[in-house]
Design a protein around this motif. Structure first.
Motif, mmCIF file in Angstrom:
data_model
loop_
_atom_site.group_PDB
_atom_site.id
_atom_site.type_symbol
_atom_site.label_atom_id
_atom_site.label_comp_id
_atom_site.label_asym_id
_atom_site.label_seq_id
_atom_site.Cartn_x
_atom_site.Cartn_y
_atom_site.Cartn_z
ATOM 1 N N SER A 301 29.705 -4.202 -1.797
ATOM 2 C CA SER A 301 30.270 -5.367 -1.105
ATOM 3 C C SER A 301 29.324 -6.015 -0.119
ATOM 4 O O SER A 301 29.662 -7.036 0.476
ATOM 5 C CB SER A 301 31.540 -4.937 -0.352
ATOM 6 O OG SER A 301 31.221 -3.985 0.662
ATOM 7 N N GLY A 302 28.119 -5.459 0.065
ATOM 8 C CA GLY A 302 27.221 -5.989 1.085
ATOM 9 C C GLY A 302 27.594 -5.523 2.470
ATOM 10 O O GLY A 302 26.988 -5.935 3.463
ATOM 11 N N LYS A 310 37.359 -9.822 3.689
ATOM 12 C CA LYS A 310 36.504 -10.998 3.836
ATOM 13 C C LYS A 310 37.353 -12.248 3.989
ATOM 14 O O LYS A 310 38.243 -12.499 3.173
ATOM 15 C CB LYS A 310 35.588 -11.135 2.622
ATOM 16 C CG LYS A 310 34.665 -9.939 2.416
ATOM 17 C CD LYS A 310 33.811 -10.104 1.170
ATOM 18 C CE LYS A 310 32.889 -8.909 0.972
ATOM 19 N NZ LYS A 310 32.049 -9.053 -0.235
ATOM 20 N N ASN A 441 26.847 -16.170 7.778
ATOM 21 C CA ASN A 441 26.824 -15.440 6.512
ATOM 22 C C ASN A 441 27.586 -16.215 5.452
ATOM 23 O O ASN A 441 28.656 -16.774 5.717
ATOM 24 C CB ASN A 441 27.450 -14.061 6.680
ATOM 25 C CG ASN A 441 26.552 -13.131 7.454
ATOM 26 O OD1 ASN A 441 25.337 -13.136 7.269
ATOM 27 N ND2 ASN A 441 27.121 -12.339 8.350
ATOM 28 N N ARG A 442 27.036 -16.246 4.255
ATOM 29 C CA ARG A 442 27.678 -16.937 3.141
ATOM 30 C C ARG A 442 27.772 -16.007 1.935
ATOM 31 O O ARG A 442 26.947 -15.135 1.755
ATOM 32 C CB ARG A 442 26.887 -18.196 2.745
ATOM 33 C CG ARG A 442 26.999 -19.328 3.741
ATOM 34 C CD ARG A 442 26.244 -20.561 3.235
ATOM 35 N NE ARG A 442 26.445 -21.714 4.099
ATOM 36 C CZ ARG A 442 25.748 -21.968 5.200
ATOM 37 N NH1 ARG A 442 24.792 -21.136 5.576
ATOM 38 N NH2 ARG A 442 25.999 -23.038 5.932
ATOM 39 N N GLU A 443 28.785 -16.246 1.137
ATOM 40 C CA GLU A 443 28.966 -15.527 -0.121
ATOM 41 C C GLU A 443 29.535 -16.510 -1.130
ATOM 42 O O GLU A 443 30.527 -17.179 -0.848
ATOM 43 C CB GLU A 443 29.920 -14.340 0.085
ATOM 44 C CG GLU A 443 29.940 -13.378 -1.075
ATOM 45 C CD GLU A 443 30.723 -12.112 -0.758
ATOM 46 O OE1 GLU A 443 31.542 -11.723 -1.596
ATOM 47 O OE2 GLU A 443 30.519 -11.541 0.331
ATOM 48 N N ASN A 444 28.889 -16.593 -2.283
ATOM 49 C CA ASN A 444 29.283 -17.576 -3.297
ATOM 50 C C ASN A 444 29.340 -18.985 -2.708
ATOM 51 O O ASN A 444 30.283 -19.748 -2.945
ATOM 52 C CB ASN A 444 30.640 -17.208 -3.918
ATOM 53 C CG ASN A 444 30.577 -15.910 -4.687
ATOM 54 O OD1 ASN A 444 29.563 -15.590 -5.309
ATOM 55 N ND2 ASN A 444 31.646 -15.127 -4.632
#
Length: 511
Positions: A301-302, A310, A441-444
């Motif tokens: 999951s990082g 999240k 922080n970014r995801e997708n």
């Protein structure tokens, strides 16, 4: 005596042919299979033994080789089908992806290869050994021992009673099966077994922006508190991670490796005591894990925690507020430990907001101006110096004073007009002091923040379902914001759905 070692020898040959390695997981597959490797040979030998004894008592005995061939042929189908059915049970493992696939597919491969090898041995070598050892010797006169006679007597009584009442036996069996299925829905579920690696990895997060000296003092204090626990053998610590490290961290982040003595109290009690001791350090968030499981969590999951809640959305201030609400809503959940929100704070910044219309008056392209200011204030590598075996970058940028003094930044000339007039930054941009997040922080391609935690004394599946219920009841998200649950829970859910489907297909294939 020959089935088990020869099955392993055949498996080793197959491993060599296909370039497979012997490792912890493949050895685990062999360990699971070892009890089944002799089954096929036993079934074959028992039937050959029975047929040879019956043949000896007949008036016209057949050739012993023919008897052995016919006896082996009688059970061949059963041996092959039984092996195929057991292999089908393990086939769903091969559909697993990610970390779980890397862990368990080698186990399934070694198990199936060794099982097929034992079948080959039972169909080839075992009948040959029977022809040498059983057809001419006195082994056919062998009588059962007292224990075997006693067990056979009990078995005969059970069989006689069972066969007289088939409907009762089948009804009880079906009831037990349905009861087992019903109980399985209430069982706890975890993605990975609870490892006891003999060590612990403790992540400590102080407030971003803290100095290295202060962070080091907090780390030293934490080390002393950890060493107060009698079971702790030694500690070592890393504070901060270099920018080119795969896991770059600021000096506010520390990671403590704890080595334990072999004897002492149960590990759960020891870790609980360490958590309580570390709570006395104000302003520090602690996450206790183990080296391997810690890395697995990070890969999944990082996040270096079992549970990652999240929150996604466009506005960082809303994300921080909702993360705080979620943390308060789930804080008193039984079995939830190391609860913390991803560190994201506002830090002082100098912002240069370029004015397109003003820049256009002087013929200045905003993109070029932005690049120039980035080079001036952030720096740019313009060359390298070779010093022995080392390459040293040569960087060009403004001196420290020109990069930190707001007035000097405003007076920075960016263009000279034909009449000699110098255009400064303040004429084509707004320069002002402000605050901004220390990290985004970014995801997708979406901004996100994370509420993270670990489980202790509870199964992961049940714990996360309780957390989901509490969050749904107590936290309302604005439009454009949503929550996803990551970490081991997410992988466990995906694997469980896939394994359930494939298990049903395997059952159908067996029928």
């Amino acid at each position: 005596m020959t089935a088990i070692p020869l099955s392993f020898v055949l498996s080793a040959i197959v491993f060599k042919m296909f370039g497979l390695s012997v490792n912890t997981m493949t050895l685990g597959g062999f360990a699971i299979a070892i009890g089944e490797l002799v089954d096929d040979a036993i079934v074959d030998v028992e039937n050959v033994f029975r047929r040879l004894r019956e043949n000896k008592l007949t008036l016209n005995p057949k050739n012993s080789l023919l008897v052995i061939y016919e006896a082996s042929s009688e059970v061949r189908n059963s041996i092959v089908i039984a092996t195929v059915i057991v292999c089908m049970v393990f086939l769903p493992l091969f559909s697993m992806g990610g970390i779980e696939g890397k862990l368990f597919i080698p186990l399934g491969i070694s198990y199936i290869i060794s099982l097929i090898a034992s079948m080959v041995v039972s169909l080839t070598l075992t009948p040959v050994l029977c022809s040498y050892l059983l057809s001419h010797g006195k082994l056919l006169e062998h009588k059962d021992s007292g224990l075997v006679q006693f067990l056979k007597k009990i078995d005969t009584q059970i069989l006689n009673k069972s066969l007289k009442h088939p409907y009762i036996v089948i009804s009880v069996t079906v009831a037990l099966f349905l009861g087992a299925v019903a109980l399985s829905f209430g069982m706890g579920r975890n993605f990975l077994p609870l490892f006891n690696e003999g060590t612990a990895t403790i992540s400590m997060m102080a407030q971003p922006g803290i100095s290295l000296d202060e962070s080091n003092k907090l780390g030293q204090r934490a080390e002393k508190l950890i060493l107060q626990t009698p079971e702790v053998k030694s500690v070592s610590r890393r504070t901060g991670r270099a920018e080119q490290d795969e896991h770059a961290e600021g000096v506010h982040s520390s990671e403590v490796d704890v080595d334990f003595k072999e004897q002492g109290r149960p590990r759960a009690i020891v870790l609980a005591e360490i958590r309580e001791n570390l709570k006395t350090i104000d302003g520090v968030f602690v996450n206790i894990g183990q080296p391997i499981s810690h890395r697995l969590d990070h890969l999944l999951s990082g996040i270096r925690a079992q549970i990652a809640i999240k929150i996604f959305g466009p506005d960082l201030s809303v994300l921080r507020a909702k993360a705080s609400e979620i943390q308060k809503a789930i804080a008193d959940t039984k079995g939830l430990v190391d609860l913390q929100t991803e560190q994201q704070v506002l830090i002082p910044q100098v912002k240069i907001q370029l004015l397109r219309e003003e820049a256009a008056k002087y013929g200045i392209v905003v993109g070029n101006l932005a690049q120039m200011m980035e080079k001036a204030l952030q720096g740019e590598v313009v060359g390298q110096i070779l010093e022995g075996q080392k390459n040293i970058d040569v960087m060009m940028r403004f001196d420290e004073k020109s990069r930190s003094d707001l007035e000097l930044i405003k007076k920075t000339p960016v263009k000279t007009l034909p009449d000699g007039t110098k255009i400064t930054i303040e004429q084509v941009a707004d320069v002002f002091e402000s605050t901004g997040p220390n990290i985004v922080n970014r995801e997708n391609a979406q901004r996100r923040t994370v509420v993270m935690a670990n489980s202790s004394g509870r199964d992961l599946d049940g714990l996360v379902k309780e957390l989901q219920t509490k969050i749904d009841q107590n936290v309302q998200l604005p439009e454009g914001y949503f929550i996803s649950y990551g970490g081991q829970f997410e992988s466990q859910q995906q694997a469980a759905r896939l394994m359930t489907l494939l298990a049903l297909l395997a059952i159908l294939a067996q029928f």
